[in-house]
Design a protein around this motif. Structure first.
Motif, short mmCIF file in Angstrom:
data_model
loop_
_atom_site.label_atom_id
_atom_site.label_comp_id
_atom_site.label_asym_id
_atom_site.label_seq_id
_atom_site.Cartn_x
_atom_site.Cartn_y
_atom_site.Cartn_z
N TYR A 38 0.82 -1.20 0.00
CA TYR A 38 0.00 0.00 0.00
C TYR A 38 0.87 1.26 0.00
O TYR A 38 0.62 2.20 -0.75
CB TYR A 38 -0.94 -0.03 1.20
CG TYR A 38 -2.15 0.85 1.07
CD1 TYR A 38 -3.14 0.57 0.14
CD2 TYR A 38 -2.31 1.95 1.89
CE1 TYR A 38 -4.27 1.36 0.02
CE2 TYR A 38 -3.43 2.75 1.78
CZ TYR A 38 -4.40 2.47 0.85
OH TYR A 38 -5.52 3.26 0.73
N SER A 39 1.90 1.28 0.83
CA SER A 39 2.79 2.45 0.90
C SER A 39 3.51 2.67 -0.42
O SER A 39 3.65 3.81 -0.87
CB SER A 39 3.81 2.27 2.03
OG SER A 39 3.18 2.21 3.27
N HIS A 42 1.25 4.22 -3.05
CA HIS A 42 1.07 5.66 -2.83
C HIS A 42 2.33 6.42 -3.20
O HIS A 42 2.25 7.54 -3.73
CB HIS A 42 0.66 5.94 -1.38
CG HIS A 42 -0.80 5.71 -1.14
ND1 HIS A 42 -1.75 6.65 -1.40
CD2 HIS A 42 -1.47 4.61 -0.71
CE1 HIS A 42 -2.95 6.17 -1.13
NE2 HIS A 42 -2.80 4.92 -0.71
N ALA A 45 2.28 6.76 -6.96
CA ALA A 45 1.33 7.80 -7.36
C ALA A 45 1.88 9.19 -7.07
O ALA A 45 1.79 10.09 -7.91
CB ALA A 45 -0.01 7.60 -6.64
N ASP A 46 2.48 9.37 -5.90
CA ASP A 46 3.05 10.67 -5.54
C ASP A 46 4.16 11.05 -6.51
O ASP A 46 4.24 12.20 -6.94
CB ASP A 46 3.57 10.64 -4.11
CG ASP A 46 4.20 11.95 -3.72
OD1 ASP A 46 3.47 12.95 -3.60
OD2 ASP A 46 5.44 11.98 -3.56
N THR A 68 -2.98 5.25 -11.10
CA THR A 68 -2.37 4.40 -10.07
C THR A 68 -3.28 4.31 -8.85
O THR A 68 -3.54 3.23 -8.32
CB THR A 68 -0.98 4.94 -9.66
OG1 THR A 68 -0.14 4.94 -10.81
CG2 THR A 68 -0.35 4.09 -8.58
N LEU A 69 -3.78 5.45 -8.40
CA LEU A 69 -4.67 5.45 -7.24
C LEU A 69 -5.99 4.75 -7.54
O LEU A 69 -6.53 4.03 -6.68
CB LEU A 69 -4.92 6.88 -6.76
CG LEU A 69 -3.72 7.59 -6.16
CD1 LEU A 69 -4.08 9.03 -5.79
CD2 LEU A 69 -3.18 6.85 -4.95
N LEU A 72 -5.94 1.00 -7.09
CA LEU A 72 -5.97 0.46 -5.72
C LEU A 72 -7.35 -0.06 -5.36
O LEU A 72 -7.47 -1.06 -4.65
CB LEU A 72 -5.53 1.53 -4.71
CG LEU A 72 -4.03 1.83 -4.69
CD1 LEU A 72 -3.74 2.96 -3.72
CD2 LEU A 72 -3.23 0.60 -4.32
#
Length: 96
Positions: A38-39, A42, A45-46, A68-69, A72
């Motif tokens: 999960y990290s 993110h 995506a960032d 990308t988000l 999820l």
């Protein structure tokens, strides 16, 4: 009477989704801790949204970050396959 092409296309799509779901469930990534997966998603995506906070040589790609988000939510059924351990800290989670 010939088959309705919409029915054939629908059946082909449903068959593909069943194969894709089986392949997704079999990925080795689900052996990692949930927090790591999960990290990292993110962080990906960032990096896309910002162009990379640590690599200034990339141009931001908002569409890639948003996609990308959005993916999820499609991974939700598979997250339960991942481990629950959380690691020592964020660096540990991202390094898994």
């Amino acid at each position: 009477m010939p088959e309705n092409p919409h029915n054939a296309a629908h059946r082909a799509l449903v068959a593909f989704e069943a194969e894709a779901d089986k392949a997704m469930a079999g990925l080795s990534i689900w052996g990692l801790p949930f927090r790591s997966i999960y990290s990292n998603m993110h962080l990906i995506a960032d990096s896309a949204f910002s162009g990379g906070r640590f690599n200034a040589d990339r141009r931001p790609d908002v569409e890639k970050g948003a996609t990308t988000l959005a993916r999820l939510s499609q991974w939700r059924p598979y997250f339960s396959l991942a481990g629950a351990e959380i690691g020592r800290d964020l660096e540990d989670a991202l390094g898994a």
